[in-house]
Write a protein that holds these residues in place. Structure first.
Motif, PDB file in Angstrom:
ATOM      1  N   MET A   1       0.792  -1.086  -0.065  1.00 24.48           N
ATOM      2  CA  MET A   1       0.044   0.032   0.062  1.00 24.48           C
ATOM      3  C   MET A   1       0.917   1.087   0.093  1.00 24.48           C
ATOM      4  SD  MET A   1      -2.684   1.252   2.904  1.00 24.48           S
ATOM      5  CE  MET A   1      -1.149   1.785   3.900  1.00 24.48           C
TER       6      MET A   1
ATOM      7  N   LEU B   1      -5.961   8.048  -2.318  1.00 20.31           N
ATOM      8  CA  LEU B   1      -7.069   8.051  -1.163  1.00 20.31           C
ATOM      9  C   LEU B   1      -6.598   7.164   0.002  1.00 20.31           C
ATOM     10  CD1 LEU B   1     -10.198   8.777  -3.202  1.00 20.31           C
ATOM     11  CD2 LEU B   1      -9.051  10.208  -1.495  1.00 20.31           C
ATOM     12  N   GLY B   2      -5.883   5.726  -0.717  1.00 22.74           N
ATOM     13  CA  GLY B   2      -5.667   4.553   0.147  1.00 22.74           C
ATOM     14  C   GLY B   2      -6.941   3.946   0.808  1.00 22.74           C
ATOM     15  N   ARG B   3      -7.980   4.225  -0.121  1.00 21.83           N
ATOM     16  CA  ARG B   3      -9.149   3.457   0.057  1.00 21.83           C
ATOM     17  C   ARG B   3     -10.071   3.489  -1.068  1.00 21.83           C
ATOM     18  NH1 ARG B   3     -12.829   7.575  -0.308  1.00 21.83           N
ATOM     19  NH2 ARG B   3     -12.476   9.658   0.761  1.00 21.83           N
ATOM     20  N   ASN B   4     -11.169   2.894  -1.236  1.00 19.23           N
ATOM     21  CA  ASN B   4     -12.180   2.885  -2.348  1.00 19.23           C
ATOM     22  C   ASN B   4     -12.564   4.379  -2.733  1.00 19.23           C
ATOM     23  OD1 ASN B   4     -11.866  -0.002  -2.825  1.00 19.23           O
ATOM     24  ND2 ASN B   4     -13.535  -0.408  -1.263  1.00 19.23           N
TER      25      ASN B   4
ATOM     26  N   ARG C   1     -15.130   7.239  -4.435  1.00 27.44           N
ATOM     27  CA  ARG C   1     -16.513   7.553  -4.746  1.00 27.44           C
ATOM     28  C   ARG C   1     -16.787   8.699  -5.700  1.00 27.44           C
ATOM     29  NH1 ARG C   1     -17.753   9.955   1.051  1.00 27.44           N
ATOM     30  NH2 ARG C   1     -15.981  10.912   0.600  1.00 27.44           N
TER      31      ARG C   1
ATOM     32  N   ASP D   1     -15.748  11.962  -4.383  1.00 29.09           N
ATOM     33  CA  ASP D   1     -14.241  12.224  -4.279  1.00 29.09           C
ATOM     34  C   ASP D   1     -13.879  12.757  -5.676  1.00 29.09           C
ATOM     35  OD1 ASP D   1     -13.965  10.992  -1.711  1.00 29.09           O
ATOM     36  OD2 ASP D   1     -13.983   9.052  -2.654  1.00 29.09           O
TER      37      ASP D   1
ATOM     38  N   PHE E   1     -18.958   2.813  -4.743  1.00 28.29           N
ATOM     39  CA  PHE E   1     -17.717   2.966  -4.496  1.00 28.29           C
ATOM     40  C   PHE E   1     -17.047   1.983  -5.775  1.00 28.29           C
ATOM     41  CE2 PHE E   1     -19.344   2.781  -0.180  1.00 28.29           C
ATOM     42  CZ  PHE E   1     -18.329   3.978   0.203  1.00 28.29           C
TER      43      PHE E   1
ATOM     44  N   GLU F   1     -13.081   0.142  -6.520  1.00 24.26           N
ATOM     45  CA  GLU F   1     -11.889  -0.338  -6.141  1.00 24.26           C
ATOM     46  C   GLU F   1     -10.757  -0.318  -7.398  1.00 24.26           C
ATOM     47  OE1 GLU F   1     -12.063  -3.948  -4.293  1.00 24.26           O
ATOM     48  OE2 GLU F   1     -12.896  -5.107  -5.944  1.00 24.26           O
TER      49      GLU F   1
END
Length: 222
Positions: free
Chosen positions: A133, A166-169, A171, A174, A210, A212
């Protein structure tokens, strides 16, 4: 033999054939279990190849003293060093003088244009997803600025860069907020990356809220 093992053997053999003298001896003597594990658990799952990667890469400090990085990643757009630091050799057995030299060397390399990444052996062995990551987030902006054969335009790259940072899924909101656009345009940008298999939608009931990152999305930008 797995794809990794075959590629790894070819990778080492290629660099051994290119080297002689101390640089070759250092590769044979210095490249060991920890370095292989860094490739197997961290690098290979992200990239699936060893392009532009050099094991036991020789550098020089401010006194022209020869040193070796575990790996140097040398694409056209930058120079990056990767090291797997063991607790015994890098912390427990390090006195003040060695610690001072290690810090100064890292600062010197930074001043010379290197971007350094240090991973502990424990994380590489037991928590490689954290290493992946962090490496992914750190390299992503540089990879996007580099040459790419992937048929994505500048607008799609902006969205993909945001997704990595972002380090996440990600949207649609975003994209809407970060790039200052309406919701509909944000969805269109995301969908274009889905069609190119760089993002995957996450369905919640009948809605997609979301997205990914798809596996191999970084590799396609090398």
């Amino acid at each position: 033999m797995s794809d990794f093992e075959q590629s790894y053997c070819d990778f080492l053999e290629l660099h051994e054939q290119k080297r002689s003298g101390e640089r070759k001896r250092r590769l044979v003597r210095g490249h060991g279990y920890a370095e292989k594990l860094l490739l197997q658990n961290v690098w290979w799952p992200l990239f699936g190849n060893f392009h532009h990667l050099h094991p036991e890469y020789e550098i020089y400090d401010w006194n022209r003293k020869s040193q070796f990085l575990d790996f140097a990643f040398l694409p056209e757009f930058g120079q990056f060093g990767l090291e797997c630091d063991g607790f015994q050799s890098h912390i427990k057995d390090m006195d003040r003088e060695k610690h001072s030299y290690a810090v100064n060397r890292n600062n010197f390399l930074t001043a010379m244009g290197w971007r350094m990444f240090h991973f502990t052996f424990d994380d590489v062995q037991k928590r490689p997803e954290i290493c992946r990551m962090l490496l992914q987030m750190s390299l992503a902006p540089h990879l996007i600025r580099g040459s790419s054969s992937t048929p994505i335009n500048l607008k799609e790259r902006e969205v993909l860069q945001l997704a990595w940072s972002l380090g996440r899924n990600i949207r649609p909101m975003d994209v809407q907020n970060h790039l200052n656009m309406n919701f509909r345009t944000a969805r269109i940008r995301l969908q274009s990356l889905v069609e190119k298999k760089l993002l995957r939608p996450i369905v919640n009931g009948k809605d997609i809220r979301f997205y990914e990152l798809a596996e191999g999305s970084l590799e396609c930008l090398l």
